[in-house]
Design a protein around this motif. Structure first.
Motif, PDB file in Angstrom:
ATOM      1  N   THR A 116       3.311 -36.883  -6.236  1.00 11.90           N
ATOM      2  CA  THR A 116       3.684 -38.276  -6.059  1.00 11.90           C
ATOM      3  C   THR A 116       3.560 -38.995  -7.392  1.00 11.90           C
ATOM      4  OG1 THR A 116       1.420 -38.822  -5.384  1.00 11.90           O
ATOM      5  CG2 THR A 116       3.023 -38.425  -3.627  1.00 11.90           C
ATOM      6  N   ALA A 117       4.450 -39.933  -7.632  1.00 13.48           N
ATOM      7  CA  ALA A 117       4.406 -40.779  -8.822  1.00 13.48           C
ATOM      8  C   ALA A 117       3.480 -41.964  -8.553  1.00 13.48           C
ATOM      9  CB  ALA A 117       5.808 -41.271  -9.144  1.00 13.48           C
ATOM     10  N   PRO A 118       3.070 -42.710  -9.583  1.00 16.46           N
ATOM     11  CA  PRO A 118       2.285 -43.918  -9.341  1.00 16.46           C
ATOM     12  C   PRO A 118       2.998 -44.869  -8.384  1.00 16.46           C
ATOM     13  CG  PRO A 118       2.215 -43.353 -11.660  1.00 16.46           C
ATOM     14  CD  PRO A 118       3.220 -42.425 -11.033  1.00 16.46           C
ATOM     15  N   THR A 136      -1.065 -42.016  -4.176  1.00 17.21           N
ATOM     16  CA  THR A 136      -0.426 -42.249  -5.467  1.00 17.21           C
ATOM     17  C   THR A 136      -0.844 -41.240  -6.538  1.00 17.21           C
ATOM     18  OG1 THR A 136      -0.166 -43.914  -7.238  1.00 17.21           O
ATOM     19  CG2 THR A 136      -2.257 -43.883  -6.108  1.00 17.21           C
ATOM     20  N   ASP A 137       0.086 -40.893  -7.425  1.00 11.47           N
ATOM     21  CA  ASP A 137      -0.192 -40.105  -8.630  1.00 11.47           C
ATOM     22  C   ASP A 137      -1.032 -38.869  -8.324  1.00 11.47           C
ATOM     23  OD1 ASP A 137      -0.162 -39.414 -11.302  1.00 11.47           O
ATOM     24  OD2 ASP A 137      -1.794 -40.773 -11.868  1.00 11.47           O
ATOM     25  N   SER A 138      -0.534 -38.037  -7.427  1.00 11.89           N
ATOM     26  CA  SER A 138      -1.284 -36.858  -6.982  1.00 11.89           C
ATOM     27  C   SER A 138      -0.453 -35.595  -7.134  1.00 11.89           C
ATOM     28  CB  SER A 138      -1.702 -37.014  -5.504  1.00 11.89           C
ATOM     29  OG  SER A 138      -2.521 -38.150  -5.316  1.00 11.89           O
ATOM     30  N   ALA A 139      -1.147 -34.464  -7.255  1.00 13.57           N
ATOM     31  CA  ALA A 139      -0.498 -33.151  -7.337  1.00 13.57           C
ATOM     32  C   ALA A 139      -1.240 -32.196  -6.415  1.00 13.57           C
ATOM     33  CB  ALA A 139      -0.506 -32.634  -8.767  1.00 13.57           C
ATOM     34  N   LEU A 262      -6.141 -50.822  -8.832  1.00 13.35           N
ATOM     35  CA  LEU A 262      -4.739 -51.246  -8.878  1.00 13.35           C
ATOM     36  C   LEU A 262      -3.956 -50.447  -9.911  1.00 13.35           C
ATOM     37  CD1 LEU A 262      -5.153 -55.141  -8.684  1.00 13.35           C
ATOM     38  CD2 LEU A 262      -4.413 -53.595  -6.848  1.00 13.35           C
ATOM     39  N   ALA A 263      -4.620 -50.072 -11.006  1.00  8.76           N
ATOM     40  CA  ALA A 263      -3.951 -49.322 -12.065  1.00  8.76           C
ATOM     41  C   ALA A 263      -3.440 -47.979 -11.580  1.00  8.76           C
ATOM     42  CB  ALA A 263      -4.899 -49.132 -13.247  1.00  8.76           C
ATOM     43  N   ARG A 264      -4.077 -47.414 -10.568  1.00  7.62           N
ATOM     44  CA  ARG A 264      -3.629 -46.116 -10.031  1.00  7.62           C
ATOM     45  C   ARG A 264      -2.233 -46.202  -9.409  1.00  7.62           C
ATOM     46  NH1 ARG A 264      -7.221 -44.594  -5.539  1.00  7.62           N
ATOM     47  NH2 ARG A 264      -6.230 -42.560  -5.714  1.00  7.62           N
ATOM     48  N   TYR A 265      -1.852 -47.401  -8.983  1.00  5.72           N
ATOM     49  CA  TYR A 265      -0.594 -47.583  -8.263  1.00  5.72           C
ATOM     50  C   TYR A 265       0.487 -48.198  -9.136  1.00  5.72           C
ATOM     51  CZ  TYR A 265      -3.545 -46.708  -4.223  1.00  5.72           C
ATOM     52  OH  TYR A 265      -4.420 -46.135  -3.325  1.00  5.72           O
ATOM     53  N   ILE A 290       2.299 -54.154  -7.347  1.00  3.35           N
ATOM     54  CA  ILE A 290       1.065 -54.456  -8.054  1.00  3.35           C
ATOM     55  C   ILE A 290       1.226 -55.681  -8.954  1.00  3.35           C
ATOM     56  CG2 ILE A 290      -0.671 -53.571  -9.659  1.00  3.35           C
ATOM     57  CD1 ILE A 290      -0.637 -52.296  -6.844  1.00  3.35           C
ATOM     58  N   ASP A 291       2.382 -55.878  -9.534  1.00  2.00           N
ATOM     59  CA  ASP A 291       2.580 -57.057 -10.380  1.00  2.00           C
ATOM     60  C   ASP A 291       2.464 -58.343  -9.565  1.00  2.00           C
ATOM     61  OD1 ASP A 291       2.855 -55.623 -12.710  1.00  2.00           O
ATOM     62  OD2 ASP A 291       5.028 -55.460 -12.556  1.00  2.00           O
ATOM     63  N   ALA A 292       2.937 -58.323  -8.311  1.00  2.00           N
ATOM     64  CA  ALA A 292       2.785 -59.499  -7.441  1.00  2.00           C
ATOM     65  C   ALA A 292       1.317 -59.717  -7.093  1.00  2.00           C
ATOM     66  CB  ALA A 292       3.615 -59.319  -6.170  1.00  2.00           C
ATOM     67  N   VAL A 293       0.571 -58.629  -6.888  1.00  2.00           N
ATOM     68  CA  VAL A 293      -0.866 -58.730  -6.628  1.00  2.00           C
ATOM     69  C   VAL A 293      -1.570 -59.374  -7.819  1.00  2.00           C
ATOM     70  CG1 VAL A 293      -2.997 -57.404  -6.326  1.00  2.00           C
ATOM     71  CG2 VAL A 293      -0.964 -56.809  -5.001  1.00  2.00           C
TER      72      VAL A 293
END
Length: 320
Positions: A116-118, A136-139, A262-265, A290-293
């Motif tokens: 998965t991508a961020p 998010t961001d997993s393999a 939040l940076a993870r996403y 995340i930018d809206a958050v």
């Protein structure tokens, strides 16, 4: 060989920014002046860009993710950048591309069957009827055989609901092995170690360096462990599975902890200024924007986000 054995690894956030600049450049949407400013801002930025430039042939070999028409969609751009980042993480650490290099953790993560991508999440129904949720961001690799069921989490986070089956169910991380005892549990893995959270029934944990020492965890417990041993089991904090609903719940967290989550996403690098790192924050935040958050967080807590580029942002106190 990419890099040299004496090279220090390049920070993941810098590699992520380089990967996104590369994708934007490929699809013609990069601001050339902003890119040059990013490269000039740090010797590490330039080193990451030079590494990426030298690897351009290998990156071009990644088929679907780098097809130029697909790059017109923002989601496809994020996925492409995520795959480039996996290559850069390996190369930035001085990995050799011989047989040993292909067996290294970064390259195993690059070739994982589930990625998965961020900001992306996936749901998978396993062959035995169990459920696997990938954050998010997993393999992840899934390896079922006649004698066992095995999940390999290279990095990232998963939630597993096992199905009845006579074969043992095992989850491997770089730091050890978790055996399910008819359960629902989550596993998160990063450079600092692995964390297992038990929601139903129980699991057994064996650390990589001490496979003979077994730690049993019951429902409601959480354990962080590294390859050299586990920490003390603790009560599982609330809302650990809120990401399954696309939410992040913070209960009196230090701001730095919230920003790190939040940076993870979010693609690129997102950091918190030390001056506001310990401000307490409580709230429920959606993970799909995340930018809206960040905009909402700034409005309610007297903060501001400074963007060096769209992929490099810092949360700090609002200027007065």
């Amino acid at each position: 060989m990419f890099g040299t054995p004496s090279s220090l690894p390049i920070a993941r956030g810098i590699l992520a920014a380089a990967a996104h600049w590369h994708v934007e450049l490929k699809c013609g949407s990069a601001d050339a002046a902003a890119l040059q400013a990013w490269r000039d801002a740090s010797a590490e930025h330039e080193r990451a860009w030079e590494l990426l430039r030298r690897m351009d042939g290998q990156l071009g070999a990644i088929p679907a993710a780098l097809a130029i028409p697909a790059l017109q969609a923002a989601q496809q751009r994020r996925r492409a950048a995520g795959r480039i980042l996996a290559v850069l993480v390996a190369a930035g650490g001085g990995i050799m591309l011989g047989q040993a290099g292909l067996q290294s953790a970064p390259w195993q993560a690059l070739t994982a069957s589930l990625r998965t991508a961020p900001g992306q999440r996936r749901h998978v129904t396993l062959a035995d009827g169990g459920r696997l949720e990938v954050n998010t961001d997993s393999a992840v690799d899934v390896a079922y055989s006649a004698t066992q069921r095995r999940i390999r989490l290279h990095h990232g986070e998963i939630m597993i609901t096992t199905a009845p089956d006579a074969r043992p169910f095992l989850v491997n991380t770089p730091h050890g092995v978790i055996r399910a005892l008819g359960t629902r549990f989550g596993v998160r893995c990063d450079d600092g170690g692995s964390v297992v959270s038990v929601f139903e029934h129980a699991v057994e944990v064996r650390c990589a360096a001490r496979p003979d020492a077994v730690r049993r965890l019951e429902a409601g417990q959480q354990l962080r462990f590294q390859d050299n041993g586990p920490e003390t089991a603790m009560a599982m904090p609330g809302h650990q599975d809120s990401w399954l609903r696309g939410m992040l719940v913070a209960a009196d967290w230090p701001l730095q902890q919230l920003v790190q989550e939040l940076a993870r996403y979010r693609c690129g690098r997102l950091v918190c200024d030390a001056a506001v790192a310990q401000r307490p924050v409580t709230g429920t935040y959606r993970l799909d924007d995340i930018d809206a958050v960040l905009e909402s967080l700034c409005a309610s807590h007297g903060l501001q986000v400074t963007y060096f580029t769209r992929y490099w942002a810092t949360v700090s106190a609002r200027a007065t």
